[in-house]
Design a protein around this motif. Sequence first.
Motif, PDB file in Angstrom:
ATOM      1  N   MET A 187      15.667   1.558  14.914  1.00 10.52           N
ATOM      2  CA  MET A 187      14.877   2.019  16.054  1.00 10.52           C
ATOM      3  C   MET A 187      13.944   3.160  15.673  1.00 10.52           C
ATOM      4  SD  MET A 187      16.912   1.670  19.654  1.00 10.52           S
ATOM      5  CE  MET A 187      18.482   2.412  19.246  1.00 10.52           C
ATOM      6  N   SER A 207      10.308   1.920  16.673  1.00 12.02           N
ATOM      7  CA  SER A 207       9.984   2.338  18.043  1.00 12.02           C
ATOM      8  C   SER A 207       8.763   3.230  18.180  1.00 12.02           C
ATOM      9  CB  SER A 207      11.207   3.026  18.673  1.00 12.02           C
ATOM     10  OG  SER A 207      12.258   2.106  18.835  1.00 12.02           O
ATOM     11  N   TYR A 224       3.821   1.440  17.001  1.00 15.33           N
ATOM     12  CA  TYR A 224       4.489   0.184  16.635  1.00 15.33           C
ATOM     13  C   TYR A 224       3.541  -1.003  16.685  1.00 15.33           C
ATOM     14  CZ  TYR A 224       4.994   0.084  21.750  1.00 15.33           C
ATOM     15  OH  TYR A 224       4.760   0.137  23.108  1.00 15.33           O
ATOM     16  N   VAL A 265      10.237  -5.101  20.242  1.00 17.32           N
ATOM     17  CA  VAL A 265      10.099  -3.674  19.937  1.00 17.32           C
ATOM     18  C   VAL A 265       9.808  -2.874  21.197  1.00 17.32           C
ATOM     19  CG1 VAL A 265       8.680  -1.989  18.715  1.00 17.32           C
ATOM     20  CG2 VAL A 265       9.413  -4.069  17.546  1.00 17.32           C
ATOM     21  N   ARG A 266       8.941  -3.393  22.070  1.00 18.39           N
ATOM     22  CA  ARG A 266       8.571  -2.676  23.288  1.00 18.39           C
ATOM     23  C   ARG A 266       9.766  -2.407  24.199  1.00 18.39           C
ATOM     24  NH1 ARG A 266       4.177  -6.474  23.555  1.00 18.39           N
ATOM     25  NH2 ARG A 266       2.231  -5.525  22.832  1.00 18.39           N
ATOM     26  N   LEU A 321      13.033  -2.017  23.201  1.00 17.97           N
ATOM     27  CA  LEU A 321      14.141  -1.268  22.616  1.00 17.97           C
ATOM     28  C   LEU A 321      14.348   0.025  23.415  1.00 17.97           C
ATOM     29  CD1 LEU A 321      13.344  -1.611  18.804  1.00 17.97           C
ATOM     30  CD2 LEU A 321      15.189  -2.751  20.051  1.00 17.97           C
ATOM     31  N   THR A 349      12.143   2.865  22.243  1.00 16.08           N
ATOM     32  CA  THR A 349      10.729   2.633  22.559  1.00 16.08           C
ATOM     33  C   THR A 349      10.454   2.921  24.029  1.00 16.08           C
ATOM     34  OG1 THR A 349      10.736   0.858  20.921  1.00 16.08           O
ATOM     35  CG2 THR A 349       8.834   0.988  22.371  1.00 16.08           C
TER      36      THR A 349
END
Length: 355
Positions: A284, A288, A294, A305-306, A308, A311
Motif C-alpha cells: 500500500m 497508494s 498512482y 489501487v483507488r 485501497l 489510497t
Amino acid sequence: MKQIYHLVTIQLKEFYREPGIIFWAFVFPIAIAGVLGLAFTTRGVPETRAAVLSSSPNAEALSKRIESAFAATEGGNLHGLGIVRPKIQSEEEAFKALKRGELNLIVSEDLEGNLEFSFDPKNSNSQRDYLLLSNALLAESKTETTQAKIRTLDSKGTRYIDYLVPGMLAMGVMNSCLWGVGWNLIEMRMKKLLRRMSATPMNKLGFVLSFFFTRLIVTVLESILFLTFTFTVFDNAFFGSVWGAIAIYLAGNFSFACVGILVGSRAQSSQVGNGLVNAVTFPMMVLSGIFFSYKNFPEVVLPVVRNLPLTLMADSLRAVFVEGAGFLDCLPACALLTIFGFVFLTMGLRIFRWS
C-alpha cells in the motif's frame, strides 16, 4: 566448534519446520519484487505529464507541436527518457490535477507565440518534465524567435510538500495501527496472555476494540506532533473542512485498526507476524500514491489501487488539505473506510485464535 555446530543445526531445523516462516522469508520478497517489477516495467519509458491551457491561442496546435517535437527526436522519446501526451485543460482543471499529483507541468502560449511553463521547481519530476519539453520545443523552433519563461508555483496547494503531507499523515496512521494492534496481539499470543484472558468473564469484542481506542489516542498524539512540525516548518496548505478531515481521520483509524485485528488474529511467531504486517503495509505504501501519483501505474490496476484503504484515506485528506473539500465531500470515503473496517473486524473475530 562442535557446540556451535549443533546449536546452528537446531536453529535451522526450527526455521524450516515452520512453513509460515519459510513463505515470508523466501517466497514473499520474490512475489513483491515480481509484482512491482511488472507494474513499473510494463509501462515502458516514463510519460511526461503535462497540460496545455485551453485559454492559449491555438491550444490544439500547441499540443500537436509538443507531440511532433518529441516524435522528431531519435526514437520518438528523447533517447528513452520519456514520452509526452499533453492534455488540453482549463486553468481550473489543470491546477486541480496538479494538486492531485496527476500533472507535473502546465504549458501555455500567448498571442506572440511565447511559451510559459508553470511548475514547482522543488519537484524533481516537474524539473525533468520542464527540461524535456522546453528542449524539445526549442529544438523544433530553430528559426523562430520563441521565448520561454518559467512561472514558479510556490504558493500553498501547488507545492510538492502540500501533496506529500496528507499522504504521510495517512501512512503514519496505517503503520501505527497495524504495528500497534496487530503486532501487540501476536506478542500477547506468544506470551500466552491471550489464553489467560480468554478464561476470564471478558467480552471478547470489547477486548479487541479496546486496541482501537488505545491506538486512536496514540495516533492522535503522533499526528498532532507531525502536523505541528509541518505547519511550522513548511507552512503547508489546509483549505478544507476541519470536521471533514476529522471524519476521514477517525474512519481511517477504525479501518486500519480492524486490519490490524485481522493480521494479528492467528499468527503465533514474530517472523510470521513481521511478514504479515509488512505484507499489508509495504504494497500500500508503494501503490497508494503517498510519494508520487498512482496514475503512474498501468490503467488495468488503477480501479483496485483507488479503493485501497490507504489510497482512500490519503486522497480524501489531500482533497481537504489542498482542494478545500467540505464535510459532505468526505462522507463517501468515510463510509467506504468504515465498511472495510467492519468487514476486516468480522473476518478477524471469526478466525481469531486465543492460544
